[in-house]
Write an enzyme that holds these catalytic residues in place. Sequence first.
Site, PDB file in Angstrom:
ATOM      1  N   LYS A   1       0.494  -1.169  -0.339  1.00 50.40           N
ATOM      2  CA  LYS A   1      -0.211   0.118  -0.082  1.00 50.40           C
ATOM      3  C   LYS A   1       0.947   0.963   0.269  1.00 50.40           C
ATOM      4  CE  LYS A   1      -4.048   1.960   2.108  1.00 50.40           C
ATOM      5  NZ  LYS A   1      -4.853   2.408   3.755  1.00 50.40           N
TER       6      LYS A   1
ATOM      7  N   SER B   1     -10.336   2.344   3.103  1.00 44.64           N
ATOM      8  CA  SER B   1      -9.191   2.952   2.851  1.00 44.64           C
ATOM      9  C   SER B   1      -8.112   1.783   1.790  1.00 44.64           C
ATOM     10  CB  SER B   1      -7.963   3.892   2.772  1.00 44.64           C
ATOM     11  OG  SER B   1      -7.184   3.318   3.739  1.00 44.64           O
TER      12      SER B   1
ATOM     13  N   SER C   1     -10.562  -0.285   7.413  1.00 42.19           N
ATOM     14  CA  SER C   1      -9.865  -0.723   5.771  1.00 42.19           C
ATOM     15  C   SER C   1      -8.893  -1.069   5.132  1.00 42.19           C
ATOM     16  CB  SER C   1      -8.812   0.742   5.963  1.00 42.19           C
ATOM     17  OG  SER C   1      -9.276   2.533   6.579  1.00 42.19           O
TER      18      SER C   1
END
Length: 488
Positions: A76, A151, A175
């Site tokens: 990420k 997210s 998330s």
Amino acid sequence: MHQLTIAEIIRGLRDRQFSSVEITSHLLERIQQLDSHYNSFITVTGEQALQQAAAADARLAQGDAPALCGVPIAHKDIFCTTGVRTSCGSKMLDNFVPPYDATVVDNFLHAGAVSLGKTNMDEFAMGSSNESSFYGAVKNPWDPERIPGGSSGGSAAAVAAQLVPGTTASDTGGSIRQPAAMTGTTGLKPTYGRVSRWGMIAFASSLDQGGPIARSAEDAALMLSVMAGPDKKDSTCLDRPTQDYSAHLNDSIAGLKIGVPAEYFGKGLDPEVGARVQEALKAYQKLGAELVEISLPHSKLAVPAYYVIAPAEASANLSRFDGVRYGYRCENPADLRDLYMRSRGEGFGEEVKRRILVGSYALSAGYYDAYYNKAQQVRRLIKQDFVDAFQKVDVIMGPTAPNPAFKLGEKNADPVAMYLEDIYTIATNLAGLPGMSLPCGFAHGLPVGLQIIGNYLDEARMLNVAHQYQLATDWHQQTAPVTTPAAQ
């Protein structure tokens, strides 16, 4: 080759069925062909990945290969990576190239993993739909007109589209689990402090936690065994030795007590989602588990408490990005005030600005006790609910999200409706507990997630419980349809 799990790739590499260079090249080609559809990557590091793969093949040939040697993964874009842009999904950090690796990234390098690049995300991890990224919205591989959840939507979409078998992600209010539920993947948020946050760009420091997204609980266990462990660089990281989370995957769950909170099956839950979760609970009964009705009476206060605490911490953490010390700087400022105002005004997106304003207000003189202090008191009550529940049960189960993935743009005009997407996941972050989401069926043709909440540092039992369900079902083996002719 792209259909292989991490466990299958490890076996294939060691049995010389294929090399790390071969599978890395295959996945890089697939990213090039497909990702314009999904936008799940911000940066692809093809040349570096092939160099790492060649080095992994050499180590495999020598017979001293570490755990994930030669296995392709992606990070990420919230984790700092030496020499590779780390944007956190924001214009503010569009040109930030760190001179160091986050501890999580460093751990995977030492384990021999190959990084294919950095995945897309909501700006500074603020969002439930992955629509707030400076680099554009991520599309759900199950239906590109729908959101993948946020997210960590880029990490989840990349796994669901079979561009990479596993990714790192982060979870501040859901998330990891919410996008895993909406893309049919398996995501795990560890106990707060189980995984180092050093080098992970902060959103809300008392809530943020890194974890893996993969195709199965077995793969999540392999990744967590690499990610977890003490870190002297992070004072909030727990000083506990690393476990082998794969060691107990095959233990029997007969006699397991599963807590089912009434508050997670009430108003607001899509009936089809509720039905799939109930079917999963019945499957656990067939495996020998016992269902126990429990109550988490303060769970209804989790969302309001979270949306005071998280923005308050975000407003403090993001104050460093001012165009002087860190981050984007506006062009031709008239004076110092203009420099600060335009740099932050132009560098941050709308959702980040909204949360900075809310957080600054909650921390301001005269309102601190009424909002922030009160929210922290509520947080203690929520934590006590879980402590009481775990006196009676081994794990808690319920839905991960109240509905399947919704359409892109559907909730952009209603921030409160967007915030309620995390209604079942936020409480575990406030309490610091581990949680995970695994596929348990489909509603309206889209994946549904079953959430498992564990006791503190009980990730091994959670993974065992998830793995036994995945041995008995095949929901985690369902794959999203490929929509590009070149990839068929």
